[in-house]
Design an enzyme around this catalytic site. Structure first.
Site, PDB file in Angstrom:
ATOM      1  N   PHE A   1     -23.816  60.228  54.378  1.00  0.00           N
ATOM      2  CA  PHE A   1     -24.757  60.512  55.331  1.00  0.00           C
ATOM      3  C   PHE A   1     -25.969  60.817  54.890  1.00  0.00           C
ATOM      4  O   PHE A   1     -26.033  61.814  54.119  1.00  0.00           O
ATOM      5  CB  PHE A   1     -24.223  61.380  56.491  1.00  0.00           C
ATOM      6  CG  PHE A   1     -25.401  61.638  57.525  1.00  0.00           C
ATOM      7  CD1 PHE A   1     -25.292  61.120  58.816  1.00  0.00           C
ATOM      8  CD2 PHE A   1     -26.480  62.391  57.479  1.00  0.00           C
ATOM      9  CE1 PHE A   1     -26.110  61.601  59.739  1.00  0.00           C
ATOM     10  CE2 PHE A   1     -27.314  62.520  58.075  1.00  0.00           C
ATOM     11  CZ  PHE A   1     -27.359  62.030  59.432  1.00  0.00           C
ATOM     12  N   GLU A   2     -27.296  60.168  54.856  1.00  0.00           N
ATOM     13  CA  GLU A   2     -28.391  60.669  54.658  1.00  0.00           C
ATOM     14  C   GLU A   2     -29.576  60.072  55.336  1.00  0.00           C
ATOM     15  O   GLU A   2     -29.569  58.787  55.586  1.00  0.00           O
ATOM     16  CB  GLU A   2     -28.659  60.640  52.987  1.00  0.00           C
ATOM     17  CG  GLU A   2     -28.424  59.318  52.560  1.00  0.00           C
ATOM     18  CD  GLU A   2     -28.548  59.177  50.793  1.00  0.00           C
ATOM     19  OE1 GLU A   2     -28.606  60.319  50.276  1.00  0.00           O
ATOM     20  OE2 GLU A   2     -28.616  58.120  50.302  1.00  0.00           O
TER      21      GLU A   2
END
Length: 391
Positions: free
Chosen positions: A243-244
């Site tokens: 997740f980014e």
């Protein structure tokens, strides 16, 4: 509606490239945001054909929690052609537009400066040592691609922001605002939800090379000490990159690409097993201010056995989130680096003197332990000692 594009010798058939686009790359998902005249949003991600069920489940959550409000189109990228059944199943699961394309072959292959036999021996050694994905060549291609190539894809050249999401992850909270607009308005360039420690056996020399790069380019930082233990070594903390949400313009900057090119020529993506998560994290520590990095505390999330849930004491958050009752919140786990992140706001600035001292201590440790290493480890280091900096 869906269309098929290719990065290799086929003219694109992209019906919405100037509007929102959601891209799925090999093994992960992304969301981006771009501006051409008016703010336009874009999502990006990837997954293999055999991960269809996991992806559809994640995509349904992403739509329900967030994308039904914004209708971001999807762009899928893969190193192999998607099957027609995969494309049809994905397109049928959303009212947003979907596009499929190939990763350029030179973005997913061994570079000319890598000795194939040496790289094979390095993988075999790591596999014998039971290093996670230590024997996998495809995993190394993925990490190198995520570190230095995905943002160079032709379909992303007008995109400013991305959000990475992997198939099989869970989202526990409704997101009722645009995170891309938030990042832009607040001057943020990188963000995360989970921060933890890397497996040390995958990155034996990444810290040394990072320090040498900082020294060569006179890099200072206001929060690099977040990544440093009391002994001066890399503490292995990194932002988990499955997740980014981050700026593609930052990744396309000369400074970031100078760092990636240095690491690429150092050969550690193939002679070791450098991951894109510590590469992105250390780059952020070097090249961004701490106030340009954001922790999305209001996003509940799970990847594999690692999960987090926001504090639900606030009534609004309690109504927005549905976290499993038996979930162990990794935020409070001893392996989480989140407490260190929260304390890093008051960290001392990192100077050239700090870099020199950390590099000196690292070399002393290596000399002290060199006699304890197996011969194959010594040989491997000599193979990729491209810069002649390590004894």
């Amino acid at each position: 509606m869906w269309s098929l594009g290719s990065a290799i010798g086929v003219q694109y058939s992209i019906y919405s490239i100037c509007n929102s686009i959601l891209v799925f790359l090999k093994g992960f998902t992304w969301v981006g945001y771009k501006t051409i005249g008016n703010p336009i949003n874009s999502e990006l991600g990837s997954c293999m054909n055999r991960e269809l069920d996991d992806f559809l489940d994640t995509m349904r959550q992403l739509e329900d929690r967030f994308n039904h409000r914004y209708h971001y189109p999807y762009l899928f990228l893969n190193d192999q052609p998607f099957t027609r059944s995969f494309m049809q199943a994905v397109a049928a699961s959303t009212t947003s537009n979907v596009t499929f394309a190939l990763i350029p072959r030179d973005h997913w292959s061994l570079p000319s400066f890598i000795d194939r036999e040496q790289a094979r021996q390095a993988r075999e050694q790591m596999a014998r040592n039971n290093v996670v994905y230590g024997g996998s060549l495809s995993y190394r291609h993925m990490c190198r691609f995520n570190s230095g190539f995905f943002y160079k894809h032709p379909l992303l050249q007008d995109v400013d922001w991305y959000w990475r999401v992997e198939p099989g992850v869970d989202f526990y909270c409704d997101l009722d605002y645009d995170p891309f607009a938030f990042m832009e308005q607040q001057g943020k360039l990188y963000s995360f939800v989970i921060t933890l420690k890397e497996i040390s056996d995958t990155i034996p020399t990444l810290w040394d090379h990072t320090l040498q790069f900082m020294l060569n380019h006179n890099v200072t930082s206001d929060w690099m000490s977040y990544f440093v233990s009391r002994s001066g070594n890399y503490n292995l903390c990194h932002f988990w990159s499955n997740f980014e949400i981050a700026s593609l313009n930052w990744l396309r900057s000369p400074e970031y690409n100078a760092y990636f090119d240095y690491l690429d020529r150092a050969k550690g993506f193939f002679m070791e097993r450098w991951g894109d998560a510590p590469v992105h994290s250390l780059a952020a520590g070097m090249l961004l201010r701490r106030d340009q990095v954001h922790f999305f505390d209001d996003i509940g999330y799970r990847h594999d056995e690692f999960a987090r849930c926001p504090e639900l004491a606030d009534r609004e958050m309690h109504l927005r989130c549905r976290c499993p009752k038996n979930m162990v919140n990794f935020d409070t786990n001893s392996g989480s680096c989140l407490p260190r992140w929260k304390a890093s706001g008051s960290a001392a600035s990192w100077t050239e003197r700090d870099t020199r001292e950390a590099l000196r201590l690292s070399r002393e440790r290596r000399l002290f332990t060199s006699g304890m290493e197996p011969q194959i480890a010594v040989e491997r280091r000599r193979w990729y000692n491209f810069f002649g900096e390590f004894p």
